[in-house]
Design a protein around this motif. Structure first.
Motif, short mmCIF file in Angstrom:
data_model
loop_
_atom_site.label_atom_id
_atom_site.label_comp_id
_atom_site.label_asym_id
_atom_site.label_seq_id
_atom_site.Cartn_x
_atom_site.Cartn_y
_atom_site.Cartn_z
N LEU A 252 0.71 -1.21 -0.01
CA LEU A 252 -0.05 0.01 0.11
C LEU A 252 0.91 1.20 0.26
O LEU A 252 0.75 2.25 -0.79
CB LEU A 252 -0.89 0.05 1.24
CG LEU A 252 -1.72 1.01 1.29
CD1 LEU A 252 -2.77 1.48 0.16
CD2 LEU A 252 -2.63 1.15 2.62
N ARG A 253 1.84 1.22 0.84
CA ARG A 253 2.84 2.54 0.79
C ARG A 253 3.55 2.71 -0.46
O ARG A 253 3.64 3.78 -0.88
CB ARG A 253 3.80 2.32 1.81
CG ARG A 253 4.79 3.47 1.86
CD ARG A 253 6.09 3.03 2.88
NE ARG A 253 6.01 3.64 4.39
CZ ARG A 253 5.77 4.71 4.84
NH1 ARG A 253 4.93 5.33 3.93
NH2 ARG A 253 5.75 4.98 5.78
N SER A 254 3.95 1.33 -1.16
CA SER A 254 4.86 1.66 -2.34
C SER A 254 3.55 2.12 -3.43
O SER A 254 4.05 3.14 -4.28
CB SER A 254 5.14 0.28 -2.92
OG SER A 254 5.53 0.36 -4.20
N GLU A 255 2.27 1.74 -3.38
CA GLU A 255 1.20 2.07 -4.34
C GLU A 255 1.12 3.97 -4.12
O GLU A 255 0.68 4.49 -5.20
CB GLU A 255 0.13 1.51 -4.28
CG GLU A 255 0.15 0.05 -4.82
CD GLU A 255 0.28 0.03 -6.35
OE1 GLU A 255 -0.38 0.85 -7.13
OE2 GLU A 255 1.07 -0.63 -6.78
N LEU A 256 0.92 4.14 -2.86
CA LEU A 256 0.84 5.48 -2.58
C LEU A 256 1.96 6.46 -2.76
O LEU A 256 1.79 7.57 -3.52
CB LEU A 256 0.21 5.69 -1.09
CG LEU A 256 -1.16 5.26 -0.81
CD1 LEU A 256 -1.33 5.23 0.61
CD2 LEU A 256 -2.08 6.01 -1.65
N ASP A 257 3.25 5.90 -2.77
CA ASP A 257 4.52 6.57 -3.13
C ASP A 257 4.33 7.02 -4.47
O ASP A 257 4.80 8.02 -5.19
CB ASP A 257 5.52 5.89 -2.41
CG ASP A 257 5.93 6.12 -1.36
OD1 ASP A 257 5.44 6.90 -0.41
OD2 ASP A 257 6.75 5.34 -0.85
N LEU A 258 3.75 5.59 -5.31
CA LEU A 258 3.70 5.70 -6.85
C LEU A 258 2.80 7.23 -7.20
O LEU A 258 2.96 7.85 -8.08
CB LEU A 258 3.37 4.88 -7.40
CG LEU A 258 3.34 4.57 -9.25
CD1 LEU A 258 4.88 5.02 -9.72
CD2 LEU A 258 3.08 3.46 -9.32
N ALA A 259 1.68 7.13 -6.47
CA ALA A 259 0.59 8.08 -6.76
C ALA A 259 1.03 9.50 -6.47
O ALA A 259 0.72 10.41 -7.12
CB ALA A 259 -0.63 7.75 -6.08
N LEU A 260 1.78 9.63 -5.65
CA LEU A 260 2.48 10.86 -4.78
C LEU A 260 3.70 11.30 -5.83
O LEU A 260 4.16 12.34 -5.47
CB LEU A 260 2.84 10.82 -3.64
CG LEU A 260 1.90 10.89 -2.62
CD1 LEU A 260 1.91 10.53 -1.19
CD2 LEU A 260 0.71 11.92 -2.74
N GLY A 261 4.38 10.54 -6.65
CA GLY A 261 5.12 10.95 -7.50
C GLY A 261 6.66 10.84 -6.70
O GLY A 261 7.56 11.45 -6.90
N GLN A 262 6.71 10.05 -5.72
CA GLN A 262 8.01 10.18 -4.72
C GLN A 262 9.25 9.82 -5.56
O GLN A 262 10.23 10.39 -5.34
CB GLN A 262 7.56 9.00 -3.56
CG GLN A 262 8.66 9.20 -2.62
CD GLN A 262 8.82 10.15 -1.52
OE1 GLN A 262 7.61 10.84 -1.45
NE2 GLN A 262 9.78 10.61 -1.09
N ALA A 263 9.18 8.92 -6.40
CA ALA A 263 10.66 8.54 -7.09
C ALA A 263 10.96 9.80 -7.83
O ALA A 263 12.24 10.01 -7.80
CB ALA A 263 10.29 7.63 -8.02
N TRP A 264 10.11 10.60 -8.34
CA TRP A 264 10.40 11.62 -9.11
C TRP A 264 11.31 12.73 -8.24
O TRP A 264 11.90 13.48 -8.47
CB TRP A 264 9.35 12.35 -10.04
CG TRP A 264 8.85 11.55 -11.20
CD1 TRP A 264 9.29 11.74 -12.38
CD2 TRP A 264 8.34 10.22 -11.51
NE1 TRP A 264 8.90 10.67 -13.34
CE2 TRP A 264 8.12 9.83 -12.56
CE3 TRP A 264 7.71 9.52 -10.27
CZ2 TRP A 264 7.72 8.56 -12.92
CZ3 TRP A 264 6.78 8.35 -10.84
CH2 TRP A 264 7.03 8.03 -12.14
N ASP A 265 10.30 12.96 -7.19
CA ASP A 265 10.95 13.99 -6.20
C ASP A 265 12.08 13.63 -5.63
O ASP A 265 13.15 14.52 -5.48
CB ASP A 265 9.74 14.11 -4.81
CG ASP A 265 8.49 14.86 -5.34
OD1 ASP A 265 8.67 15.82 -6.03
OD2 ASP A 265 7.70 14.72 -4.66
#
Length: 166
Positions: A131-144
């Motif tokens: 769930l955390r991984s999916e929400l990180d993706l939705a928030l663009g965490q990797a891009w940030d």
């Protein structure tokens, strides 16, 4: 309201020197004006340049700008579009490794995650880590995470006055 006027900023975090005039040309083609950016050395990556450009146009211009320079090798950038009458704002982030990320933004700059994206994360996330991984993706965490060193490297960039919100 597709013709609602809005404004935004394009932040080119890294571009090879030879690509700089092509970026200006592509942005100018979208905006219908000649674009001249103040290019500076990018301290986070030797041999690269950085620049910012404020723009004004109808709602949807941000998407056109982000698309015009999408996928160019070594180009890292972000495009923002402020919310306007009847239209949420947006942010697009691009890195060579990750490609492009888009998120809607509300009138005070908060990223919005659409309901269907949250539902998909809940359905996929059978455990907390997923769930955390999916929400990180939705928030663009990797891009940030990838763009953050380039953002900080611009701490010496010219000051930009923010427009009043609300």
């Amino acid at each position: 309201m597709a013709n609602a006027p809005t404004r935004g900023v394009i932040f080119v975090h890294s571009a090879p020197k030879v690509l700089a005039p092509h970026v200006e040309w592509a942005l100018g083609a979208v905006l219908g004006v000649s674009v001249h950016m103040q290019w500076m050395e990018q301290p986070a990556l030797t041999g690269m340049l950085r620049a910012e450009y404020s723009w004004v146009g109808p709602a949807g211009t941000g998407a056109a700008l982000a698309s015009a320079i999408r996928g160019w090798e070594h180009l890292r950038y972000e495009v923002t579009e402020e919310a306007s009458l009847g239209v949420d704002g947006s942010r697009w982030s691009h890195t060579p490794e990750l490609g492009i990320f888009h998120a809607p933004i509300d009138s005070v700059g908060n990223m919005l995650i659409p309901e269907d994206r949250i539902r998909a994360a809940l359905e996929t996330g059978s455990d907390l880590e997923t769930l955390r991984s999916e929400l990180d993706l939705a928030l663009g965490q990797a891009w940030d995470e990838e763009l953050e060193p380039f953002r900080y490297a611009g701490a010496g960039a010219p000051v930009r006055w923010l427009h009043r919100v609300g």
